[in-house]
Structure formats: C-alpha cells, structure tokens
Design a protein around this motif. Structure first.
Motif, PDB file in Angstrom:
ATOM      1  N   ASP A 136       0.857  -1.188   0.000  1.00  0.00           N
ATOM      2  CA  ASP A 136       0.000   0.000   0.000  1.00  0.00           C
ATOM      3  C   ASP A 136       0.892   1.235   0.000  1.00  0.00           C
ATOM      4  OD1 ASP A 136       0.924  -0.692   2.548  1.00  0.00           O
ATOM      5  OD2 ASP A 136      -0.758   0.274   3.559  1.00  0.00           O
ATOM      6  N   SER A 164       5.245   2.596   2.768  1.00  0.00           N
ATOM      7  CA  SER A 164       3.928   1.986   2.931  1.00  0.00           C
ATOM      8  C   SER A 164       2.980   2.980   3.579  1.00  0.00           C
ATOM      9  CB  SER A 164       4.056   0.736   3.805  1.00  0.00           C
ATOM     10  OG  SER A 164       2.800   0.340   4.298  1.00  0.00           O
ATOM     11  N   SER A 166       0.489   2.325   5.459  1.00  0.00           N
ATOM     12  CA  SER A 166       0.255   1.924   6.845  1.00  0.00           C
ATOM     13  C   SER A 166       1.414   2.318   7.746  1.00  0.00           C
ATOM     14  CB  SER A 166      -0.028   0.430   6.948  1.00  0.00           C
ATOM     15  OG  SER A 166       0.915  -0.317   6.216  1.00  0.00           O
ATOM     16  N   ASP A 169       1.143   5.984   8.502  1.00  0.00           N
ATOM     17  CA  ASP A 169       0.181   6.206   9.579  1.00  0.00           C
ATOM     18  C   ASP A 169       0.772   5.860  10.942  1.00  0.00           C
ATOM     19  OD1 ASP A 169      -1.768   7.098   7.875  1.00  0.00           O
ATOM     20  OD2 ASP A 169      -2.712   5.141   7.639  1.00  0.00           O
ATOM     21  N   THR A 170       1.659   4.856  10.962  1.00  0.00           N
ATOM     22  CA  THR A 170       2.300   4.490  12.223  1.00  0.00           C
ATOM     23  C   THR A 170       3.097   5.658  12.782  1.00  0.00           C
ATOM     24  OG1 THR A 170       2.466   2.170  11.581  1.00  0.00           O
ATOM     25  CG2 THR A 170       3.954   2.929  13.315  1.00  0.00           C
TER      26      THR A 170
END
Length: 237
Positions: A136, A164, A166, A169-170
């Motif tokens: 992603d 990525s 994700s 977002d981390t």
C-alpha cells in the motif's frame, strides 16, 4: 539498483557518483533544522534509507526501481525509499507532473497482484490507496520545478519518496500535534500557504491522490491518475 544511502558516497561509476551527489543534496535539505517534516531526518540519521537513480530519466527505469522498493518494503514495512530521475525537462513543473503520472500508470500495468477488494479504484474516494506488488504505497513527488513550495523541492532531480501507507500512519497518523506542527512549519518554510489537499487518511474530505504531487501555488489539487488509468491490468490466463 537500490543502495543504502551510505554506500553511494564512495561510488566510482558515473551513475553511482551522480546518485551520491543527489543523496548529498537530499540529505542537506531534510537535515536543515527548518525543514518542515519532523520525521524526515530519522531514516537519514539512522542510515536506513534506500536510494536509486533512473539514469536515463525513463518511467520504465523508475518503475523497475519501485518494484525493488516494493520488495524491500514487503520485508521491512517501515522501509523508506527515495528514487531520483534526471528528466530532459528538469524544472518544468507540468512535465515533472506528467512524468509522475506516467510512472503510476506504468506501475498499474505492471502490477502482478490484485488490489484488495475493499480498495476503491476511484482516486476521489477517501478510502483510496495505490497498491503495487502487494504494498500500500504512499508517494511524495518532489521536483526542481517546485520553486514556491520549497518543501517539495529536494534537489536538482525529480524525486519520489515512497513508503507503505500503513507505516506512514504508524509514524504520524494518530499524532495530531505532530501534524499541526508540520503545517505550522510549512507555513514558515514555503513561500505559499500549506496546500489545501494535505490531510489525514480516513477523514471524509481526504484525498490521497491529490497529495502525491502538489502544485506550486494555491490550487484545489487534482489526482495524478484517473479511474480509467487504474483498471485491473489484463493478465495471461
């Protein structure tokens, strides 16, 4: 080929020497204390950054490097990769934007994997994410043509910073204070206000595809790719 950033400093071939020059300038810019993104220095200082150069400035070269990037991110989800390309029309923002769009269209045609069923094809959908090789992706395209929006100019070559979604977002997804701090720093660093397309994934008004390539002025933003560019590629049975 991708390299650890520290590996290119002593390169002897012309391509690696050029890559070393670009990495040096990239490093200089993101380590500037005034640089808006507070997360950018970390992979540079920890020497975890992977870098590559599309020497001939061709979209196919960039796509090959991004395929390598997908493999690296699959192994290490927090991996950040920086791809450079010396384009024939360096400094022309329309040409640099079109090159970025061409790379995305090519990646979609080359992708060997189906996108997750929950991911819409319409880049105007707030749930949209660009998938490639099972990763992603989030793209930050920065270019020499960005003169007013200095935060999107990372040196004398077209530059794609990828990771990525994700993992992005981390680092920043839940830290709204960090986002507000970055927006404030953007207002000081750039000669134009923070772009209205900047947002947080999952918000109803957020559009990921608008953030990939920001204009150099005040504009509403637009996606690099259209629904018709994102149809599943035809594959041999």
């Amino acid at each position: 080929m991708l390299y650890r950033a520290s590996q290119v400093a002593a390169g002897t071939s012309a391509g690696v020497r050029r890559l070393g020059e670009l990495v040096e300038e990239f490093t200089h810019r993101v380590l500037d204390p005034a640089f808006p993104c507070v997360f950018a220095p970390r992979p540079v200082l920890e020497d975890t950054l992977l870098v590559g150069l599309a020497e001939a400035g061709a979209a196919a070269e960039a796509a090959d490097l991004l395929a390598e990037a997908a493999g690296a991110i699959s192994k290490e989800p927090e991996q950040i990769v920086v791809i450079f390309a010396d384009l024939p029309e360096t400094g022309s923002l329309p040409a640099e934007r079109e090159f970025s769009a061409e790379v995305l269209r090519l990646l979609r045609r080359l992708d060997r994997y189906d996108w997750p069923e929950a991911t819409p094809l319409d880049p105007e959908d707030p749930r949209w994410v660009f998938w490639f090789e099972g990763v992603d992706f989030f793209f930050n395209f920065s270019t020499p043509g960005h003169r007013e929006r200095r935060s999107r100019n990372l040196g004398p070559a077209w530059t794609a910073v990828v990771q990525s979604r994700s993992s992005f977002d981390t680092f920043a997804g839940a830290d709204h204070r960090a986002r507000l701090r970055i927006r404030a720093r953007l207002a000081e660093y750039d000669a134009v206000p923070p772009h209205t397309a900047l947002g947080s994934y999952g918000d109803p008004g957020n559009r990921e595809a608008h953030q990939y390539f920001l204009g150099d002025g005040v504009d509403p933003g637009r996606p690099l790719v259209r629904v018709e560019d994102l149809r599943p590629p035809e594959r041999d049975e």
